[in-house]
Scaffold this active site. Sequence first.
Site, mmCIF file in Angstrom:
data_model
loop_
_atom_site.group_PDB
_atom_site.id
_atom_site.type_symbol
_atom_site.label_atom_id
_atom_site.label_comp_id
_atom_site.label_asym_id
_atom_site.label_seq_id
_atom_site.Cartn_x
_atom_site.Cartn_y
_atom_site.Cartn_z
ATOM 1 N N CYS A 15 -10.927 9.826 -6.918
ATOM 2 C CA CYS A 15 -10.223 9.557 -5.662
ATOM 3 C C CYS A 15 -11.286 9.310 -4.591
ATOM 4 O O CYS A 15 -12.481 9.536 -4.815
ATOM 5 C CB CYS A 15 -9.341 10.739 -5.278
ATOM 6 S SG CYS A 15 -10.261 12.276 -4.997
ATOM 7 N N HIS A 43 -15.034 18.454 -10.877
ATOM 8 C CA HIS A 43 -14.682 19.214 -12.076
ATOM 9 C C HIS A 43 -14.806 18.348 -13.330
ATOM 10 O O HIS A 43 -13.833 18.101 -14.043
ATOM 11 C CB HIS A 43 -13.257 19.771 -11.947
ATOM 12 C CG HIS A 43 -13.168 20.896 -10.969
ATOM 13 N ND1 HIS A 43 -12.039 21.170 -10.229
ATOM 14 C CD2 HIS A 43 -14.083 21.833 -10.597
ATOM 15 C CE1 HIS A 43 -12.264 22.206 -9.448
ATOM 16 N NE2 HIS A 43 -13.494 22.622 -9.657
ATOM 17 N N HIS A 77 -13.656 19.507 -1.825
ATOM 18 C CA HIS A 77 -12.628 20.554 -1.786
ATOM 19 C C HIS A 77 -12.533 21.280 -0.448
ATOM 20 O O HIS A 77 -11.499 21.864 -0.127
ATOM 21 C CB HIS A 77 -12.897 21.608 -2.863
ATOM 22 C CG HIS A 77 -12.917 21.084 -4.256
ATOM 23 N ND1 HIS A 77 -14.059 20.592 -4.844
ATOM 24 C CD2 HIS A 77 -11.945 20.965 -5.192
ATOM 25 C CE1 HIS A 77 -13.786 20.202 -6.078
ATOM 26 N NE2 HIS A 77 -12.515 20.411 -6.310
ATOM 27 N N CYS A 99 -13.173 16.273 1.946
ATOM 28 C CA CYS A 99 -12.225 15.156 1.975
ATOM 29 C C CYS A 99 -11.469 15.155 3.303
ATOM 30 O O CYS A 99 -11.016 16.214 3.759
ATOM 31 C CB CYS A 99 -11.255 15.314 0.808
ATOM 32 S SG CYS A 99 -9.861 14.179 0.869
ATOM 33 N N HIS A 129 -8.736 28.532 -6.527
ATOM 34 C CA HIS A 129 -9.219 27.150 -6.498
ATOM 35 C C HIS A 129 -10.024 26.936 -5.219
ATOM 36 O O HIS A 129 -9.672 27.461 -4.154
ATOM 37 C CB HIS A 129 -8.037 26.185 -6.550
ATOM 38 C CG HIS A 129 -8.416 24.742 -6.688
ATOM 39 N ND1 HIS A 129 -8.802 23.986 -5.600
ATOM 40 C CD2 HIS A 129 -8.477 23.917 -7.764
ATOM 41 C CE1 HIS A 129 -9.085 22.758 -6.013
ATOM 42 N NE2 HIS A 129 -8.895 22.696 -7.318
ATOM 43 N N GLU A 131 -10.362 24.496 -3.085
ATOM 44 C CA GLU A 131 -9.630 23.987 -1.919
ATOM 45 C C GLU A 131 -8.768 25.079 -1.303
ATOM 46 O O GLU A 131 -8.715 25.239 -0.084
ATOM 47 C CB GLU A 131 -8.741 22.792 -2.304
ATOM 48 C CG GLU A 131 -7.994 22.227 -1.107
ATOM 49 C CD GLU A 131 -6.932 21.193 -1.477
ATOM 50 O OE1 GLU A 131 -5.891 21.139 -0.792
ATOM 51 O OE2 GLU A 131 -7.145 20.430 -2.446
ATOM 52 N N SER A 226 -10.332 20.893 -14.304
ATOM 53 C CA SER A 226 -9.680 20.091 -13.261
ATOM 54 C C SER A 226 -8.193 20.407 -13.153
ATOM 55 O O SER A 226 -7.432 20.209 -14.097
ATOM 56 C CB SER A 226 -9.866 18.598 -13.569
ATOM 57 O OG SER A 226 -9.028 17.819 -12.746
ATOM 58 N N SER A 227 -7.759 20.899 -11.973
ATOM 59 C CA SER A 227 -6.335 21.175 -11.739
ATOM 60 C C SER A 227 -5.524 19.891 -11.823
ATOM 61 O O SER A 227 -4.463 19.838 -12.445
ATOM 62 C CB SER A 227 -6.131 21.789 -10.343
ATOM 63 O OG SER A 227 -6.688 23.067 -10.276
ATOM 64 N N ASN A 228 -6.033 18.861 -11.175
ATOM 65 C CA ASN A 228 -5.385 17.557 -11.180
ATOM 66 C C ASN A 228 -5.289 17.020 -12.614
ATOM 67 O O ASN A 228 -4.274 16.451 -13.021
ATOM 68 C CB ASN A 228 -6.185 16.618 -10.280
ATOM 69 C CG ASN A 228 -5.842 15.167 -10.465
ATOM 70 O OD1 ASN A 228 -6.620 14.429 -11.052
ATOM 71 N ND2 ASN A 228 -4.705 14.746 -9.983
#
Length: 289
Positions: A15, A43, A77, A99, A129, A131, A226-228
Amino acid sequence: MRDIQIEIDKGSGFCFGVTTAIHKAEEELARNNHLYCLGDIVHNGMEVERLHDRGLVTIDHEQLRTLHDVKVLLRAHGEPPETYAIAKQNHIEVIDATCPVVLALQRRIKRQCDNNPEAQIVIFGKNGHAEVLGLVGQTEGHAIVVENLEDVKRLDFNKDIYLYSQTTKSLDEFHHIIEYIHAHISPSATFRSFDTICRQVANRMPNIAGFASRHDLVLFVSGRKSSNGKVLFKECKRINPNSYQIESAEEIDMKWLDGVSTIGICGATSTPKWLMEECREYILQKTKG
């Protein structure tokens, strides 16, 4: 050579927040060959290793406290206010790659906390996490993190609730939580929800579903931290049961290709394009002859 078509998903890959952080790291490394980064810059172990070879050194918060008069990159994050205070105290030059979407969310949460300190600030996200730690830090640790509907049931529905979301969470889950709170909030309490999910990430759900449906086999390339990545892979698997998560080309089991005509290679917002391309080349090499 077997006639297998391989497509790399154009919508997968970094991203803009991660892209910016990596560009900032590369620019500094081109000048000085050495830079500290607070936590893994992304990540994805393979990308972290690539940048480590160029001089990026990953540190944790305890190590940060021991450093003085150096440069430290803050990744996409985001970080709590305490991190900036330590940096100032230790004369650390911060290269801030937070970001913009996360930064805007941090400011909103801080404003809300300052304006109504008695209200429950609730963050839909993953405990621990990076973020989320940065978001909770805006409230001096008072925000309540909910990971699922069970956690939501433990809120005090007689008190005001202001609900936010980690930027990379699922829109569907967020809406279910909103519906539950609406149904249980006391008439005397205020409830407001703020859709703070990044659209660049959220839009990948329907896109990746369409991509997964077009192929016999899907290889989802992503770091397992990676959470995403977890959310997107779950969607791939739901649409196409013949989906496998891998971190590198070496994890590809060639037995998966039996009877397969088309392969789709996709990934998370933390997956570099070069890694997906490497997986494609690996398959092409193995299927030659």
